[in-house]
Design an enzyme around this catalytic site. Structure first.
Site, PDB file in Angstrom:
ATOM      1  N   SER A 117       4.679  -0.438 -11.023  1.00 60.58           N
ATOM      2  CA  SER A 117       3.235  -0.296 -11.158  1.00 60.58           C
ATOM      3  C   SER A 117       2.942   0.762 -12.208  1.00 60.58           C
ATOM      4  CB  SER A 117       2.610   0.124  -9.816  1.00 60.58           C
ATOM      5  OG  SER A 117       1.242   0.499  -9.973  1.00 60.58           O
ATOM      6  N   TYR A 144       2.845   5.558  -2.388  1.00 61.21           N
ATOM      7  CA  TYR A 144       2.929   4.318  -3.174  1.00 61.21           C
ATOM      8  C   TYR A 144       3.414   4.616  -4.591  1.00 61.21           C
ATOM      9  CZ  TYR A 144       1.530   0.140  -5.729  1.00 61.21           C
ATOM     10  OH  TYR A 144       1.525  -0.963  -6.544  1.00 61.21           O
TER      11      TYR A 144
END
Length: 208
Positions: free
Chosen positions: A86, A99
């Site tokens: 990401s 995350y």
């Protein structure tokens, strides 16, 4: 196209072994390690078990599955692995601390494998998209209309990953996302982290 669906809980301790058994007869050429979960908000607002399962699913399982499938592909001397990280994994991001850290692991791990496996016939590329218009984002406590970061459809993200496979260690789709990545690298780390936290507070639909 023949499709084989395998229902599997990747958090389960037996998940990797079960998937290995279920796919052992298949001639697999490309592995896309895309499974993951998103937890957004203040770190202490979520139970430790939730954060632990995120790390398990986002970081540990991709490493284990990459080890399994890379071993097979290297023996065949052909194939490819795409690890989905990401843009949030390229820099620390407050309010998605676990995350972003899990995706940082995937990014570092995959880029390392890109070099390690060079010359084996197996290509490894890390895909690090920004916000993608998927249920993961739509169901999260993020107001995507209140962010200056672009929200991309899945199709161009997939195409960028496939175009980069065999050529690049890291693919960041979209000009806006590339510029954001460069900007955060140029800024002093402390400033970049504070800026990331301010952006996250702005786009969270629940007040923090």
């Amino acid at each position: 196209i023949d499709v084989k669906v395998i229902a599997l809980d990747l958090v389960s301790e037996s998940a990797v072994a079960e998937l290995a058994r279920a796919t052992e007869a298949l001639d697999i050429g490309l592995v896309v390690l895309n499974a993951g979960v998103l937890v957004i908000g203040p770190f202490l607002d979520e139970p430790c078990d939730t954060q632990t399962n995120l790390v398990l699913l986002n970081a540990l399982r991709p490493m284990q599955l990459a080890h399994h499938f890379c071993s097979i592909l290297v023996r065949r001397r052909r194939g490819g692995i795409i690890l989905v990280a990401s843009l949030a994994g390229q820099h620390p991001v407050p309010y998605e601390a676990t995350y972003s850290a899990s995706k940082a692991f995937v990014s570092s791990f995959g880029q390392s494998l890109h070099t390690e496996l060079a010359g084996t016939g197996v290509d490894v590329t890390v895909l690090a998209p920004g916000m993608v218009d998927t249920p993961m984002i739509r169901d999260s406590p993020v107001d995507v209309t209140n962010t200056q970061l672009s929200v991309t459809g899945p199709e161009p993200v997939v195409q960028a990953a496939l175009d980069g496979l065999g050529k690049k260690a890291l693919v960041i789709p979209g000009a806006t996302n590339k510029l954001a990545d460069i900007a955060f690298r140029v800024l002093p780390r402390s400033v970049a982290v504070r800026l990331g936290g301010r952006i996250m507070r702005q786009i969270l639909t629940s007040p923090t």
